[in-house]
Design a protein around this motif. Structure first.
Motif, PDB file in Angstrom:
ATOM      1  N   ASP A  38     -14.513 -20.022  12.035  1.00  0.00           N
ATOM      2  CA  ASP A  38     -13.826 -21.297  12.233  1.00  0.00           C
ATOM      3  C   ASP A  38     -12.298 -21.110  12.123  1.00  0.00           C
ATOM      4  O   ASP A  38     -11.529 -21.653  12.924  1.00  0.00           O
ATOM      5  N   ARG A  40     -10.631 -18.368  12.652  1.00  0.00           N
ATOM      6  CA  ARG A  40     -10.151 -17.605  13.821  1.00  0.00           C
ATOM      7  C   ARG A  40     -10.031 -18.516  15.037  1.00  0.00           C
ATOM      8  O   ARG A  40      -9.102 -18.367  15.847  1.00  0.00           O
ATOM      9  N   THR A  41     -10.944 -19.452  15.138  1.00  0.00           N
ATOM     10  CA  THR A  41     -10.871 -20.402  16.259  1.00  0.00           C
ATOM     11  C   THR A  41      -9.623 -21.272  16.116  1.00  0.00           C
ATOM     12  O   THR A  41      -8.908 -21.533  17.099  1.00  0.00           O
ATOM     13  N   ARG A  42      -9.342 -21.707  14.904  1.00  0.00           N
ATOM     14  CA  ARG A  42      -8.129 -22.520  14.694  1.00  0.00           C
ATOM     15  C   ARG A  42      -6.889 -21.700  15.036  1.00  0.00           C
ATOM     16  O   ARG A  42      -5.914 -22.209  15.600  1.00  0.00           O
ATOM     17  N   HIS A  45      -6.548 -21.671  18.749  1.00  0.00           N
ATOM     18  CA  HIS A  45      -6.005 -22.959  19.230  1.00  0.00           C
ATOM     19  C   HIS A  45      -4.487 -22.997  19.031  1.00  0.00           C
ATOM     20  O   HIS A  45      -3.737 -23.463  19.886  1.00  0.00           O
ATOM     21  N   ASN A 193      -7.221 -12.342  16.862  1.00  0.00           N
ATOM     22  CA  ASN A 193      -7.750 -12.811  18.145  1.00  0.00           C
ATOM     23  C   ASN A 193      -7.384 -11.866  19.283  1.00  0.00           C
ATOM     24  O   ASN A 193      -7.209 -12.302  20.430  1.00  0.00           O
ATOM     25  N   ASP A 196      -9.382 -11.910  22.745  1.00  0.00           N
ATOM     26  CA  ASP A 196      -9.143 -12.969  23.750  1.00  0.00           C
ATOM     27  C   ASP A 196      -7.695 -13.008  24.232  1.00  0.00           C
ATOM     28  O   ASP A 196      -7.388 -13.703  25.200  1.00  0.00           O
TER      29      ASP A 196
END
Ligand SMILES: [Fe+2]
Length: 481
Positions: A38, A40-42, A45, A193, A196
């Motif tokens: 979570d 890493r996703t933030r 973003h 990240n 990506d």
């Protein structure tokens, strides 16, 4: 600037206790234990938002990657020319252009710490892909940021030691504004990240590893002020355009240009990543934003809660007890003015002429140890006003001899008088309770699990610890023997 006028300036920002922003909290989370999915996703973003914000900004990268080496040579020549002009001006008797006094320089070291303490982190995500020969040169660059596991070459550890040598905490004590965490946050977001954002990582590295003029001038003026410039001079040498990181960064772009897919899309993403290197508060903004009166006020406001109630009631200034003065940080501007009005503080004079300074320093000083070495330097230079441009350290004995040039850090180091902060010779790994446990765990692992354990210990939050240094040494030996 004389204390009396500096104090009259309103400083509302310093009066408010700072609340950590969500971005600053994300910085600390990414800099701590390995982040969960979570987080890493933030982080991803946040990167996308920054890429959008910076998309329209000017960028001096060439239109085509084939022109990169010519671009690098031209940039390096421009920097060399401007630095030569700076040196000529200084040699002709011109004043320092960056740091007005020693406190200013130390404030700079503190203010850029959130970025310097994650130095190299943008490349961390590539370490687990070291087996890809096309990425291996960038993994090498990351290992060099980590000093190949040598304590006296690890960039983050060098910076932590530099801060410690001047009594500046490497921890977030809330004294710096959130904006100073933005550049470091970008680097940490890239760290976690890379998969990506590979073109952006490569582009960020390209821009960040070019030698900027401010690095040369900072090194020169820190040395002049008797402050160890090694962290900065090290970057002048390792980033050199002939064979160092600056050249390697250009080589990496060219080596990684896609043979499949659209090279132009890749190149545009590299350019977007390069723009991120300029995001956040820049070096020159930090240097030009220093206001010694505001910094003294901030220090007093931060101390007020601890000092309130710690004084006897007979300690009074301008008819009011010190305990009452310190009851709220908002009273600090008036308190400082009262210290001047009652002659406890004598502006624009040697520090020892102020009774207040004699409470902090000297034989049986009643307030000895209340202020950190950094805070003492700020108060000292604030008291001395323009005379502080001589760079005198707060604990130097006697008044500085104005007629003589003060010895630079390197001159002091040659004479064996540089004190803490002097670059040390290669060191053995220190005793640490985590190292035996880490090595025991490694003995039970093999192959990809062992590699993953080493990479985990080389993360931005750990590579500078004894375990991280050991992991870096082993990773270097096992992956690039
Ligand atoms: Fe570095």
């Amino acid at each position: 600037m004389p204390p009396s006028t500096a104090l009259l300036r309103p400083c509302a920002a310093a009066a408010q206790p700072r609340r950590r922003s969500a971005q600053r909290a994300l910085y600390h989370t990414l800099h701590g234990a390995p982040p969960d999915a979570d987080t890493r996703t933030r982080a991803a973003h946040f990167l996308r938002r920054k890429l959008l914000e910076t998309a329209g900004q000017a960028n001096d990268l060439p239109a085509s990657p084939q022109e990169l080496h010519a671009w690098r040579d031209a940039s390096a020549a421009r920097v060399a020319e401007r630095y030569a002009a700076y040196l000529a001006e200084r040699q002709a008797g011109g004043a320092r252009q960056y740091f007005t006094n020693r406190a200013h320089a130390l404030h700079f070291l503190h203010a850029v710490a959130p970025t310097k303490l994650v130095d190299g982190s943008w490349l961390y995500g590539l370490a687990e892909h070291a087996a890809n020969v096309r990425l291996a040169p960038l993994v090498h660059t990351y290992l060099e940021e980590l000093g190949d596991g040598a304590a006296d070459k690890n960039h983050v550890l060098l910076y932590r030691r530099l801060l410690a040598a001047h009594g500046i905490s490497a921890e977030d004590d809330g004294s710096l504004p959130d904006a100073l965490y933005e550049q470091g946050l970008i680097q940490l977001c890239l760290a976690w990240n890379a998969q990506d954002f590979l073109p952006e990582v490569i582009g960020f590295n390209l821009a960040y590893e070019q030698l900027p003029l401010h690095l040369l001038i900072t090194s020169y003026e820190l040395n002049e002020l008797g402050i160890d410039p090694y962290y900065f001079t090290l970057h002048v040498t390792v980033d050199n355009g002939h064979s160092g990181h600056a050249r390697q960064a250009c080589d990496a772009v060219l080596a990684l240009l896609p043979r499949h897919g659209d090279p132009d899309v890749f190149w545009q993403r590299v350019r977007a990543g390069a723009r991120l290197a300029d995001a956040g508060v820049g070096t020159m903004q930090v240097i030009q934003g220093f206001d010694i009166g505001a910094e003294v006020l901030r220090i007093f406001q931060a101390k007020a809660p601890a000092g309130h109630g710690a004084h006897s009631n007979y300690c009074r200034v301008a008819g009011k007890s010190i305990n009452d003065w310190l009851a709220t940080p908002e009273q600090m501007p008036a308190f400082l003015q009262a210290l001047i009005d009652t002659k406890w503080v004598v502006p624009d004079a040697p520090a020892h002429q102020s009774r207040f300074w004699r409470l902090l320093q000297g034989e049986r000083a009643e307030m000895f140890g209340v202020f950190s070495p950094y805070e003492l330097q700020v108060i000292h230079d604030w008291l001395r006003g323009e005379d502080a441009s001589d760079g005198q350290a707060w604990d130097e004995r006697g008044a500085a001899n104005q007629s003589r040039r003060r010895p630079s850090f390197r001159a002091l180091a040659r004479a064996g008088k540089a004190g803490p902060g002097a670059a040390s010779a290669a060191e053995a790994l220190p005793v640490d309770p985590d190292v035996p446990a880490f090595e025991e765990r490694l003995r039970q692992l093999a192959g990809s699990e062992r590699r993953a354990a080493l990479v985990a210990a080389m993360a931005p939050g750990e590579h500078w610890t004894p375990v991280g240094l050991r992991a870096t040494q082993l990773f270097r030996r096992e992956c690039f023997a």
